[in-house]
Design a protein around this motif. Structure first.
Motif, PDB file in Angstrom:
ATOM      1  N   LEU A 159      -2.121  -3.759   8.386  1.00  0.00           N
ATOM      2  CA  LEU A 159      -2.348  -2.953   7.193  1.00  0.00           C
ATOM      3  C   LEU A 159      -1.040  -2.692   6.463  1.00  0.00           C
ATOM      4  O   LEU A 159      -0.961  -2.739   5.224  1.00  0.00           O
ATOM      5  CB  LEU A 159      -3.023  -1.618   7.580  1.00  0.00           C
ATOM      6  N   GLN A 160       0.026  -2.408   7.224  1.00  0.00           N
ATOM      7  CA  GLN A 160       1.330  -2.142   6.637  1.00  0.00           C
ATOM      8  C   GLN A 160       1.840  -3.353   5.880  1.00  0.00           C
ATOM      9  O   GLN A 160       2.534  -3.222   4.863  1.00  0.00           O
ATOM     10  CB  GLN A 160       2.326  -1.746   7.743  1.00  0.00           C
ATOM     11  N   SER A 161       1.458  -4.569   6.332  1.00  0.00           N
ATOM     12  CA  SER A 161       1.888  -5.779   5.639  1.00  0.00           C
ATOM     13  C   SER A 161       1.223  -5.913   4.270  1.00  0.00           C
ATOM     14  O   SER A 161       1.716  -6.621   3.402  1.00  0.00           O
ATOM     15  CB  SER A 161       1.600  -7.021   6.492  1.00  0.00           C
ATOM     16  N   ILE A 162       0.079  -5.231   4.085  1.00  0.00           N
ATOM     17  CA  ILE A 162      -0.632  -5.266   2.796  1.00  0.00           C
ATOM     18  C   ILE A 162      -0.051  -4.217   1.851  1.00  0.00           C
ATOM     19  O   ILE A 162       0.227  -4.495   0.671  1.00  0.00           O
ATOM     20  CB  ILE A 162      -2.130  -5.020   3.010  1.00  0.00           C
ATOM     21  N   ALA A 163       0.126  -2.991   2.391  1.00  0.00           N
ATOM     22  CA  ALA A 163       0.653  -1.877   1.587  1.00  0.00           C
ATOM     23  C   ALA A 163       1.074  -0.787   2.558  1.00  0.00           C
ATOM     24  O   ALA A 163       0.671  -0.796   3.720  1.00  0.00           O
ATOM     25  CB  ALA A 163      -0.398  -1.364   0.623  1.00  0.00           C
ATOM     26  N   PRO A 164       1.920   0.178   2.105  1.00  0.00           N
ATOM     27  CA  PRO A 164       2.322   1.263   3.005  1.00  0.00           C
ATOM     28  C   PRO A 164       1.098   1.945   3.603  1.00  0.00           C
ATOM     29  O   PRO A 164       0.191   2.352   2.885  1.00  0.00           O
ATOM     30  CB  PRO A 164       3.106   2.209   2.089  1.00  0.00           C
TER      31      PRO A 164
END
Length: 973
Positions: free
Chosen positions: A333-338
C-alpha cells in the motif's frame, strides 16, 4: 492535491519542527489524525492541547490503538500523528457521547445530521467503548445517506489504559464516537476491505434473542456452544479472539459476518448486529489463500487510480493471525501512496451502495485524491506479489483441509437433509394421522394431520402418553399391539381415538417398529379415519336391510329374521304365526293426495301397528302398503286373533293429514308354523294367500290360511300364466250385444264384449279374467286389441249398408289412466277409418271420479275428437250429483241391478225414473241394460228411456249371427 506527512511523536520540539518545516500552520484545511498505543487519558488530552496550539486551524481526531501503522510499517506502543493537507476539501468534525442518546442507531443519525451535507464525500468515524453498537451506529448514519462512503475503526486498548478513547479537538470519549466529514466535489474516495470468510460446521438456529443479544442457540446457551466448538482458550481471550471465528448470518444483502462482541455472565452473547429468533448462524474462518488473492487484486485495481494518500484501519486480529502478510500488504500500500493508520478492535465501513458493515480480520483502507483522472500519477513497475512463509503455508493447508472437510460435511448434510426432507414430506404431508412414540409409549412427534384431528398443540402433546387419546375400553387391546410392535412385528387393528374436545372417531391403525442399528427405539403409528366409511357401511347395510320410509326391516331382512326364528321354534317345538297386512284401497289415497302424503300416512300406520304388537313380535315392510308381522309368544289361534283385531282397530282410527281426516282399513292373512308351512317362503306365501281372501271379502277382514285357499291361489297363478299368452295365440274374440232405440224399436248399435276360449280351460268368464288382467296390467294390451277390433268390425258392417250403426266399447280404469290412452283411440279410428261419432266409450263412475282432475280433460278431448262418452253401471259407484253435472258425458247407462227388479209399485221404478229424469235434465241419453221381460220394456218406454239392451232383446251374438240379424232388420215391438 491531498498530501499526508506523518511522524512518530517524540516530544513537542520534534513536532513543532515538523510543522514548521512543512509550513503546516498556514493551511486552512488540515486533518490531523492521532493514533496512540501508549497514552493514557491525561496524556491524550495534553497532546491534543499541544497540537491545537501549534495548528489552531486544524481538525484533530484520533483514538487509542492496539498497534500503529506508520508509512506502511507496523509499530507497537507508539504515538503516530499524520497531517493531511487538502486544497479543495473542507474538513468538519464532531464528538458524541453514547449516554446522550437512546441507542447507537440514534447516535449515528445525529452524527450524520451534524456534519454530513450534500457535498460530503467521506465520513471517518472512531467509535469507543463497549456500550456503542458499531453496526447500529453505521446503520443510523447511512439511513438518510445511502451513497455516503464511511470508513474508520473501533478504538483499541493500550498498555497504559484499560479503557479505549476517541478524541476530537480538545475533547475525548470512552463511550461514544468521533467523526470527521470530508466535503468536496473534487475529492476522489474509495473504501475497500479484504477478507473472505469460509463457513464451517453445522447450522445453528437462534431460539431466543433480544436485539443484539443471543440467549440461546438450538435451545442451548451460546457459551456452551462456544466451549464445545472453540474451546476455553477462545473464551478467555475473547477481547482479542472474537474476530477470528465469527458467525455468518443471512441478511437482506446476502451473507454477512456476525462478530461476538462480549460474553455475558448468564451465558448469553452480545454480537455485532441485531438478530431475530429463527435466524440461522454458522461458524466461519478466514480463507487465507483466497483472502491473499483478493487483497493483491484490490491493490492492482487501486494502483490504477489517482490515489494521493491512504488511511489504513486494519484489524488487530489480522495482525495476530497473519503478521507476515500484514507487514507485506502494508508495504505494498505504501508503494502506491503514503499509508498510515492503526490496528482496530473492529473495522467499520460503508461503500456507495448503502450497505453498512462492522468487520473483523479484514484489511480496510480509505484511498483519497483531489487530482483528476487525467493527471493521475504513472506508477508503472509496481508489482503486487506475495510468497507465503512456511508457517502461513501450513495454515493455508489447514484451511484447504477445513474447506474440503466442510464440502464433505456439506455433501453429507445435503444428503441427510434430502433424506430428512423425504421423511418429513411423507410425515408432514400424509393425509392420515402419523405419530411416533418412545418405548414407553410417550409421544415424540406428531404430524399436522394429527394436530388438525385432535386439536392438541405440538408442544402440548409431545411427551404425553399416547394412550391418553385411546377410548378406555380399547386401551388393553392397543397396549397388546404396541408391545407386539416393539418386538419387531407390524400390527394392524381398529380402535376409537378421542380428540381434545371429546370427539370420538374410529381409526384403522398400523404400528411400525422404528429400528436403529438393529434395535427398536420407538414406534410409528399411522391411522386412517374410518368413521365416515363406517357410517357409509352402516348406511349401506341399512338401505339393504331396512325400508327407507318407515325404518322397518325390508323383505330381505325380514325373511332372514323369520328364518332364524323358525330355527329357534323348531328346536323349542313352538308355534309361530306370520301375519300379512295389506291396506285396503290405498291406491286411492296415493292417487288423490299424492305419494308424499301416502308415505306420511304409511309411517303413521307403521307406528300404530308397532304400538299394539305383543312382546316377542317382529314387523317388516314389504314395499307399498304391505306389512308383515311375526308372532313368537302366545301364538295360539285365539291370541293371534286378538293381536290381529288390535291391529285392525288401531289402523281404522282416523288419520289426519293437512287438516283432513281419512279412514283406512286393512286386510290381514295369517299362516302358522308348522301347520301351514315349515320354511319362511311357504309361510309368507300362504299368509299372502289368506290376505287376498280377506280383500276378496271386501277388506277389513282377518283370514286364517287353509289348503283350499292355496289351491285357489295356484289356479289363479295358472290362469295368469295362460292370460299373458292368450292375445298372442288369438284366443280372444268379440261378441256383440244389440242396442235398440226404444222409441223406434230398431237396432242402432251394439256393445262389444270380449270372450276367451282357452284350449285347456275352455270358455273363461270375463268376471274371472278381467279383474286379473287389470291387476297385472295386461288389460292395457287387451283393451287396445278390443278397441281396434270393435272399430274395424263396425266399419265393415257400415260398408255392408248399415251406415248409422254404432259400437260401444268398455274401457277399464287402468287403461283409461294410462298416458297413451288418447293415442290408442286415435290409432284405432285411423286404422279402421271409422267416423268417431259412431264410437262410444263406456267408463264406470269409479274410473272417472278416482282422479277427477285427470279424467275431465281426457273426456273433453274424446268429445272434441267426436267420440261419445258413457257412464257404465250408473248408480253403483259414487253417484255424486255434484260431480255428475260437471262431467262431459253423452250417455248414462243404468246398472242392470235396478232393471232386473223393475216392476210396477217397487222402489226400483222410482230410482230408474229419477235417473231417466235426471238424464233428460242433463241432456244426455239414457240406456237401460239387463232388460229381460216385455214388462220392463213397456215401463222403460213409459218412462221415456232412450235405449235398451238385454236378453229379452237379444243375448250377445257372434259376428255372423249379428250380421244375420242386421239383414233381417229386427225390431222390438
Amino acid at each position: 492535491m491531498a498530501k499526508t506527512i506523518t511522524c512518530i511523536y517524540e516530544d513537542e520540539y520534534q513536532l513543532y519542527s515538523l510543522i514548521d518545516m512543512h509550513e503546516l500552520k498556514e493551511y486552512p484545511s488540515l486533518l490531523v489524525q492521532v493514533f496512540s498505543g501508549m497514552a493514557d487519558r491525561d496524556s491524550l488530552l495534553k497532546l491534543q492541547n499541544i497540537i491545537k496550539k501549534m495548528v489552531p486551524l486544524a481538525t484533530v481526531i484520533g483514538c487509542s490503538a492496539s498497534g500503529e501503522i506508520f508509512e506502511g510499517n507496523i509499530t507497537e506502543n507508539k504515538t503516530i500523528i499524520s497531517f493531511t493537507v487538502f486544497d479543495k476539501t473542507e474538513v468538519k468534525s464532531t464528538l458524541l457521547h453514547q449516554e446522550s442518546f437512546k441507542d447507537s442507531f440514534d447516535m449515528g443519525k445525529r452524527l450524520a445530521q451534524q456534519i454530513v451535507d450534500f457535498d460530503t464525500k467521506v465520513l471517518i468515524i472512531f467509535p469507543a467503548g463497549d456500550k456503542v453498537d458499531s453496526q447500529s451506529l453505521l446503520e443510523g448514519i447511512i439511513e438518510g445517506n445511502p451513497q455516503l462512503t464511511v470508513s474508520g475503526g473501533i478504538a483499541g486498548n493500550t498498555g497504559l489504559s484499560p479503557e479505549p478513547y476517541s478524541i476530537a479537538g480538545e475533547e475525548l470519549t470512552s463511550q461514544g464516537v468521533v467523526g470527521v466529514a470530508l466535503q468536496s466535489k473534487q475529492l476522489f474516495a474509495q473504501v475497500q476491505s479484504h477478507i473472505i470468510w469460509q463457513e464451517i460446521g453445522k447450522v445453528f438456529t437462534v431460539t431466543k434473542s433480544n436485539g443484539d443479544i443471543i440467549y440461546s442457540l438450538d435451545k442451548k446457551k451460546p457459551l456452551q456452544i462456544l466451549k464445545h466448538y472453540l474451546g476455553e482458550g477462545f473464551i478467555k481471550d475473547i477481547s482479542n479472539s472474537r474476530f477470528e471465528f465469527p458467525f455468518t448470518i443471512s441478511h437482506k444483502d446476502g451473507k454477512v459476518s456476525l462478530f461476538i462482541i462480549d460474553i455475558l455472565k448468564n451465558g448469553a452473547i452480545r454480537v455485532s448486529r441485531n438478530v431475530s429468533e429463527g435466524d440461522k448462524l454458522t461458524f466461519s474462518y478466514p480463507n487465507i489463500e483466497a483472502t491473499i488473492d483478493q487483497t493483491l487484486q484490490g491493490f492492482r485495481q487501486i494502483a490504477k487510480k489517482p490515489v494521493e494518500t491512504i488511511f489504513v484501519y486494519n484489524s488487530l486480529s489480522r495482525k495476530r493471525f497473519a503478521r507476515d502478510f500484514s507487514e507485506k500488504e502494508l508495504m505494498m500500500l505504501q508503494s502506491i501512496a503514503p499509508a498510515n493508520g492503526f490496528f482496530t478492535n473492529g473495522e467499520v465501513l460503508a461503500g456507495n451502495e448503502g450497505t453498512a458493515q462492522h468487520g473483523g480480520l479484514s484489511l480496510t483502507y480509505l484511498s483519497l485524491s483531489e487530482q483528476s483522472l487525467e493527471k493521475r500519477e504513472n506508477r508503472g513497475g509496481l508489482s503486487f506479489k506475495y510468497s507465503m512463509p512456511e508457517q502461513l503455508k501450513t495454515l493455508a493447508s489447514l484451511t484447504r483441509l477445513m474447506d474440503s472437510s466442510q464440502e464433505d460435511f456439506q455433501q453429507l448434510h445435503e444428503n441427510l437433509t434430502i433424506s430428512e426432507q423425504y421423511h418429513q414430506s411423507l410425515f408432514n404431508n400424509h393425509t392420515d394421522i402419523v405419530y411416533s412414540t418412545d418405548l414407553q409409549g410417550y409421544f415424540t412427534n406428531v404430524n399436522p394431520a394429527f394436530d388438525d384431528m385432535f386439536g392438541y398443540r405440538h408442544d402440548e402433546i409431545t411427551g404425553a402418553s399416547s394412550f391418553k387419546i385411546v377410548l378406555s375400553e380399547d386401551i388393553p387391546r392397543v397396549r397388546m399391539h404396541f408391545f407386539r410392535a416393539i418386538k419387531g412385528k407390524e400390527q394392524y387393528y381398529n380402535a376409537t381415538l378421542i380428540s381434545k374436545s371429546g370427539e370420538m372417531n374410529l381409526f384403522q391403525l398400523k404400528n411400525i417398529p422404528i429400528t436403529v442399528n438393529g434395535e427398536c427405539v420407538g414406534i410409528y403409528v399411522i391411522g386412517k379415519n374410518m368413521t365416515e366409511q363406517k357410517k357409509i357401511e352402516e348406511k349401506i347395510t341399512e338401505l339393504a336391510n331396512f325400508d327407507h320410509d318407515t325404518g322397518l326391516p325390508n323383505r330381505m331382512r325380514f325373511t332372514e329374521q323369520l328364518e332364524q326364528m323358525l330355527q329357534r321354534a323348531k328346536k323349542k317345538k313352538r308355534i309361530l304365526a306370520v301375519l300379512s297386512i295389506d291396506i285396503d284401497r290405498f291406491k286411492l289415497i296415493n292417487d288423490s293426495l299424492g305419494h308424499f302424503a301416502g308415505d306420511m300416512i304409511l309411517k303413521e300406520i307403521a307406528f300404530r301397528i308397532e304400538k299394539v304388537l305383543p312382546s316377542g313380535s317382529y314387523i317388516g315392510r314389504f314395499g307399498g302398503d304391505k306389512f308383515t308381522v311375526i308372532l313368537t309368544k302366545e301364538a295360539q289361534v285365539d291370541e293371534v286373533m286378538k293381536a290381529a283385531k288390535s291391529i285392525l282397530l288401531e289402523i281404522s282410527k282416523p288419520v289426519h293429514h293437512e287438516s283432513q281426516e281419512f279412514f283406512v282399513t286393512a286386510s290381514i292373512g295369517v299362516s302358522f308354523y308348522p301347520e301351514d308351512g315349515t320354511d319362511e317362503h311357504e309361510l309368507l306365501k300362504n299368509a299372502d294367500i289368506a290376505t287376498n281372501r280377506s280383500k276378496d271379502k271386501g277388506g277389513n277382514q282377518i283370514t286364517f290360511f287353509s289348503t283350499e285357499m292355496n289351491e285357489q291361489a295356484l289356479n289363479r297363478l295358472e290362469l295368469e300364466s295362460y292370460l299373458r299368452k292368450a292375445l298372442q295365440k288369438n284366443e280372444f274374440y268379440l261378441m256383440f250385444q244389440p242396442l235398440i232405440d226404444l222409441e223406434s224399436g230398431k237396432i242402432f248399435g251394439s256393445e262389444a264384449l270380449i270372450r276367451w276360449n282357452h284350449p285347456k280351460l275352455g270358455l273363461v268368464s270375463p268376471a274371472d279374467f278381467i279383474p286379473l288382467a287389470e291387476e297385472t296390467g295386461i288389460i292395457q294390451e287387451i283393451g287396445r286389441w278390443v278397441l281396434r277390433t270393435a272399430c274395424m268390425q263396425n266399419k265393415k258392417w257400415q260398408e255392408l249398408g248399415n251406415n248409422q250403426l254404432a259400437v260401444a266399447v268398455n274401457v277399464s280404469a287402468y287403461q283409461f289412466q294410462q298416458p297413451g290412452f288418447m293415442n290408442d283411440v286415435k290409432q284405432a279410428l285411423s286404422e279402421s277409418k271409422l267416423d268417431p261419432q259412431y264410437l262410444t266409450l263406456e267408463l264406470t263412475e269409479s274410473t272417472m271420479l278416482t282422479n277427477i282432475d285427470y279424467s275431465i280433460p281426457i273426456m273433453r278431448a274424446l268429445q272434441k275428437l267426436g267420440v261419445k262418452v258413457s257412464i257404465d253401471d250408473f248408480g253403483t259407484g259414487y253417484s255424486s250429483l255434484s260431480y255428475l253435472k260437471d262431467l262431459p258425458i253423452n250417455t248414462l247407462k243404468i246398472d242392470r241391478s235396478f232393471i232386473n227388479n223393475l216392476r210396477v209399485d217397487t222402489y226400483d221404478i222410482a230410482i230408474v225414473k229419477a235417473i231417466i229424469t235426471m238424464g233428460h235434465g242433463l241432456e244426455v241419453k239414457v240406456v237401460a241394460e239387463g232388460v229381460e221381460t216385455k214388462e220392463q220394456i213397456e215401463l222403460l218406454k213409459e218412462l221415456n228411456c232412450h235405449y235398451a239392451q238385454g236378453f229379452y232383446i237379444h243375448k250377445p251374438l257372434k259376428i255372423t249371427e249379428f250380421e244375420k240379424g242386421l239383414k233381417e232388420k229386427a225390431e222390438i215391438k
